[in-house]
Design an enzyme around this catalytic site. Structure first.
Site, PDB file in Angstrom:
ATOM      1  N   ASP A  25       1.666 -35.073  70.009  1.00  0.00           N
ATOM      2  CA  ASP A  25       0.830 -36.237  69.750  1.00  0.00           C
ATOM      3  C   ASP A  25      -0.620 -35.747  69.797  1.00  0.00           C
ATOM      4  O   ASP A  25      -0.907 -34.643  70.273  1.00  0.00           O
ATOM      5  CB  ASP A  25       1.085 -37.354  70.770  1.00  0.00           C
ATOM      6  CG  ASP A  25       0.581 -38.699  70.256  1.00  0.00           C
ATOM      7  OD1 ASP A  25      -0.238 -38.722  69.304  1.00  0.00           O
ATOM      8  OD2 ASP A  25       0.982 -39.751  70.796  1.00  0.00           O
TER       9      ASP A  25
HETATM   10  C1  BGC Z   1      -0.730 -41.814  68.549  1.00  0.00           C
HETATM   11  C2  BGC Z   1       0.320 -41.342  67.579  1.00  0.00           C
HETATM   12  C3  BGC Z   1      -0.303 -41.151  66.231  1.00  0.00           C
HETATM   13  C4  BGC Z   1      -1.444 -40.170  66.345  1.00  0.00           C
HETATM   14  C5  BGC Z   1      -2.149 -39.892  65.044  1.00  0.00           C
HETATM   15  C6  BGC Z   1      -1.954 -40.931  68.536  1.00  0.00           C
HETATM   16  O1  BGC Z   1      -2.980 -41.528  69.257  1.00  0.00           O
HETATM   17  O2  BGC Z   1      -0.185 -41.882  69.852  1.00  0.00           O
HETATM   18  O3  BGC Z   1       1.365 -42.276  67.518  1.00  0.00           O
HETATM   19  O4  BGC Z   1       0.648 -40.718  65.318  1.00  0.00           O
HETATM   20  O5  BGC Z   1      -2.404 -40.693  67.239  1.00  0.00           O
HETATM   21  O6  BGC Z   1      -2.917 -40.958  64.632  1.00  0.00           O
END
Ligand code: BGC
Length: 945
Positions: free
Chosen positions: A355
């Protein structure tokens, strides 16, 4: 563009001093950017949504949000709590760098190589041929993002140019393409779960991916199946499909197959235990470490991992590890989770990506099984310092990351690309920018190096009638009719059932019925205003349009006989009350919103503060119910369970519709159901309790840190949602799986047939294939130097090193247990686990008849109770099991009077528990109870196996 907000979303704070800058942010730079971000957040309504890329990283506890008094008070409390926790030994540990307490997650090394399963063999063969020709820096390019906002998508990798492997575009999210124009905002996961319709789940996935392909995306960052809903107020529960592993698992499976049918790589996220937003991420909440979700082995397998196993079984090509720790080891550096469970036991052949900034270590996370660092930045946003990139290059050159591990990371990505057929795509590059809505923008928006603007948004229209129709259909089937006294619904457009006058009066009340300030009013949808159609955060989209309920309902009433008035404030003023008394019907709206941890709305920081309707929704509905001259229909849009006790039993509240988060076709879908153009066929994807307490002691969000690394013990184990209600004998307001139809069904004639005899253990794990092998020697350091004359962009993440002197050999402190040899798990052997787990053991048949006068849809739900008094064969320990668990379901449509036989099966896994002693699924001896019905508490048919 047809979006209603300003085109200019980004006005970069740009240092134009020249290219010789070292790429680091000076304090002044930080301040300038920080201030800019604050200005944006505090800007007046309708101000341009600038600095999109800055907002998600300057939103820590002390970032520049509107500081309400209660927010300041909460900050004070948090700081006090943190200071006391940090005090004494905690402070000493922190200062001496020993902040992370010894993890309790067992070591599992080395990473199992990809390419051991026949289902991926062709792709791995092709990948090997490409990877063996790549240079070290090309390989590193594939494993590390180029940095936040350094290219057009939210995640980007750089190409391996010499061998013709492209840079990849990774884009959110689970319900539509984030930060893109002319796309569909489909209903959110929770609404999809509420349809209980496998076909629609798959169709939505495919339609979403078709649009992604047209926009030049390679990897979609969805579906989300974690959080599962342990904490009903958890901020991102709505991104997933409901609080049951089988419902989540089926929806994830179908969505992934839909997405990947279009050649787009799907991402199963977030592995695992990201059940609440508070403290999910280092530094975001004012403390340096994220919380630890402490989950026992059986709970992990039977509950939280189940949908991930289904995702792998569906062939998912990417998995995202979550922000927080699991058993005190960061999920993205947790070798047991990634190496042991995901790659060995579940046989995952694709790549694990972190993530965004969930990676907290360099070599350690590589050894633990992380394959791709996203977005490439390291411990902090856009400071140009990656934990991989050039650092990974160095780690390989100095021998700390073994060459075979790097090769495996890269091969997994390249094999995924082949597996989805992306090698056949030509000129597949993003034709939109995540960072501006303007046609012209910067290619490397997050870099402060001077650039010329070029065309970045080509405004490719990806919407068509089919995608709109799917969005509407899912939203409509995702509406749950909780109550329908006197069969008040469906309404006739002329309202002939209501009142005695010729002309009828209808009032539509509540802010949630109307358009508010437009659907894109708050950045990332981070506020609750107007009608609620999605939650907020990375899982939201820019609406191309949003059909609000008021317009759609108005358009559906027959204006020659019905006068519709509306009041779009959540206040029942005295004049409104008077008007209400004259109405033949009132339709009143309420809602509850939440979202991702980097944004908050008023006093709500991502997770909900409680389970009440927001903006005094319950009071509004009760007032309307008290004063309306006619019957009342209540409509609720919500991210998850809400408490409806104040009005549910009021005699005038004849119908309650739970419309979840419907996406852009909200109003149309609602009108489809209210006017009976389609049956009401949604079913609750979670239990509606009478209070938060009903959900058990584990349910409340941990709002204040309880330790230096906040500890959340999942002590309730597998007893989440209806399993808890059942065990404790709590009467829910409406049970999991509940939902009425406009017709009635009779489910009868249960037959249970054995397909395969019972046996305790699955067959032995099948033997795998040989994974690709490569030259394992460390390449010469010179091969990793910046090419001559290379022009760097500031903050951009590169794989190159500046001098061979940077390579310092030494002995790397490999983690404890690094040298333990692991036997392959007996529960593994194919994608999703041992194939014998998915063999069907029992066939269940029932007959379903539509007894009513309307065509309608029924969801046939199958629950299993394991035999009484199960003991662990090896230790004799008593195994406690839930009263029942959902194991299968299907949705069918029947005409009036029509009868259909419905067949459902149960697999070995459905009939087993996870033995922590045997580390395998065990089918217990004894009699299984099999129950079929229309909700978890309405199971009219029972038999035994
Ligand atoms: C989120 C993810 C997301 C990623 C990219 C993160 O803050 O937890 O679910 O895919 O950002 O935007």
């Amino acid at each position: 563009m047809s979006t209603t907000h300003s085109n200019v979303r980004y006005d970069p704070v740009r240092n134009t001093a020249g290219d010789q800058d070292d790429g680091d942010l000076s304090d002044d730079d930080v301040k300038a950017q920080s201030d800019q971000s604050h200005d944006t957040l505090l800007g007046p309504p309708g101000s341009t949504q600038s600095t999109r890329y800055l907002n998600s990283f300057y939103t820590g506890l002390f970032a520049g949000h509107r500081l309400s008094r209660s927010y300041i008070a909460s900050c004070f409390l948090i700081v006090t709590a943190v200071v006391s926790v940090i005090g004494g030994s905690g402070y000493w540990a922190w200062k001496t760098g020993q902040s992370q307490i010894e993890g309790q997650s067992p070591p599992w090394y080395p990473t199992p190589l990809g390419g051991t399963l026949s289902s991926w063999q062709v792709s791995y063969d092709k990948a090997r041929k490409l990877v063996e020709r790549m240079t070290l820096t090309e390989k590193v390019n594939i494993t590390t993002g180029t940095g936040w906002a350094q290219d057009l998508c939210v995640g980007n990798t750089a190409p391996a140019t010499n061998v013709g492997f492209p840079g990849l575009c990774l884009q959110d999210g689970p319900l539509g393409i984030r930060f893109a124009d002319h796309i569909t905002s489909f209903p959110a996961g929770i609404t999809v779960g509420a349809t209980w319709n496998r076909d629609l789940m798959r169709k939505r996935g495919a339609a979403h991916a078709r649009q992604a392909k047209l926009k030049g995306v390679h990897v979609l960052l969805g579906p989300a199946m974690g959080p599962l809903g342990r904490n009903p107020a958890g901020g991102r529960v709505w991104e997933g499909f409901g609080s049951d592993p089988v419902l989540q698992g089926v929806a994830a499976y179908e969505t992934i197959q839909g997405i990947q049918s279009q050649g787009i790589i799907a991402t199963a996220k977030h592995l695992i235990g990201n059940e609440q937003e508070h403290f999910r991420k280092s530094f975001e909440w004012g403390i340096p470490e994220a919380l630890s979700s402490n989950i026992d082995d059986r709970t992990l397998h039977e509950l939280y991992l189940w949908p991930f196993a289904e995702s792998v079984r569906a062939g998912v090509a990417s998995v995202m590890c979550s922000y927080q720790m699991v058993n005190n080891s960061y999920a993205c550096a947790n070798s047991k989770l990634m190496n042991g469970i995901l790659k060995d036991e579940l046989g995952f052949q694709g790549f694990v990506q972190s993530d965004w900034l969930a990676q907290r270590s360099g070599v350690a996370s590589a050894l633990a099984g992380l394959d791709v660092s996203m977005p490439g930045d390291g411990l902090h946003w856009i400071d140009g310092k990656s934990l991989w990139g050039n650092e990974l290059t160095l780690s390989v050159l100095n021998g700390s990351v073994p060459v075979p591990r790097l090769n495996d990371m890269v091969t997994r990505v390249v094999a995924a690309w082949y597996q989805l057929g992306q090698d056949a795509w030509e000129h597949h590059i993003p034709n939109f920018s995540s960072w501006t809505d303007d046609e012209y923008g910067y290619l490397h928006e997050g870099s402060s190096t001077k650039q010329e603007k070029v065309i970045v948004n080509k405004f490719v229209d990806t919407e068509n009638d089919e995608s709109r129709e799917i969005a509407r259909h899912v939203a409509a089937e995702g509406i749950v009719l909780l109550k329908n006294d006197d069969d008040i619904l469906p309404l006739s457009p002329s309202l002939k059932q209501q009142g005695t006058q010729n002309r009828k009066k209808v009032a539509i009340i509540g802010e949630d019925a109307g358009p508010g300030n437009g659907p894109n009013h708050c950045e990332d949808r981070g506020c609750n205003q107007g009608t609620l159609a999605v939650g907020w955060g990375s899982g939201a989209t820019e609406f191309t349009y949003l059909v609000d309920p008021l317009s759609a309902l108005k358009a559906s009433f027959d204006s020659s006989t019905v006068d519709v008035t509306s009041s779009l404030a959540n206040k029942a003023s005295s004049s409104l009350r008077k008007q209400l008394a004259e109405q033949d019907l009132c339709i009143v709206f309420g809602n509850a919103d939440s979202g991702e941890g980097y944004r908050f709305w008023e006093t709500q920081r991502a997770d909900r503060n409680d389970l009440e309707l927001q903006k005094r929704g319950s009071a509004l509905i009760s007032n309307v119910a008290e004063f309306c001259g006619g019957p009342v229909v209540a409509v609720i849009h919500s991210v998850g369970p809400v408490i409806i006790e104040k009005f549910v039993d009021m005699p005038s509240v004849k119908a309650i519709l739970f419309a979840n988060l419907p996406g852009q076709e909200s109003g149309n879908a609602l009108a489809d159901v209210i006017f009976g153009r389609i049956d009401a066929s949604g079913r609750l994807p979670y239990t509606l309790g009478k209070s938060l307490d009903d959900y058990g002691p584990g349910a409340p969000v941990l709002y204040y840190p309880n330790a230096f690394i906040p500890q959340v013990d999942f002590k309730e184990g597998i007893y989440v949602d209806y399993r808890h209600f059942d065990r404790e004998g709590i009467e829910p307001r409406y049970p999991f799986g509940h939902g009425l139809s406009f017709t009635t069904f009779d489910i009868s004639d249960l037959t249970i047939t054995e397909l395969k005899p019972k046996s305790a253990l699955p067959s032995p794990r099948p033997k795998g294939q040989s994974p690709p092998s490569y030259d394992e020697s460390i390449p010469p350091a010179e091969s990793a130097l910046f090419p001559n004359g290379f022009k760097k962009m500031r903050k951009y993440i590169y794989p190159y090193i500046s001098s061979t002197n940077e390579v310092k050999k030494g002995s790397y402190p490999y983690p404890d247990g690094y040298d333990i040899n692991h036997e392959p798990s007996p529960a593994g052997g194919a994608e999703g686990g041992n194939p014998s787990l998915y063999e069907e053991h029992v066939a269940v048949q029932v007959s379903v008849t539509n007894k009513g006068l309307r065509k309608g849809k029924e969801v046939v739900q199958l629950y299993v109770t394991l035999p009484d008094s199960i003991t662990e064969p090896t230790t004799g320990e008593v195994i406690d099991t839930p009263v029942k668990t959902l194991r299968n379901f299907t949705k069918i449509e029947l005409k009036p009077g029509e009868r259909q036989l419905v067949n459902l099966t149960l697999t070995r896994k459905d009939l087993s528990f996870w033995s922590v002693v045997r580390q395998n699924w065990i089918m217990p001896e004894g009699e299984f109870t099999i129950a079929v019905g229309r909700s978890s508490r309405e199971l009219g048919l029972q038999g035994v196996y």
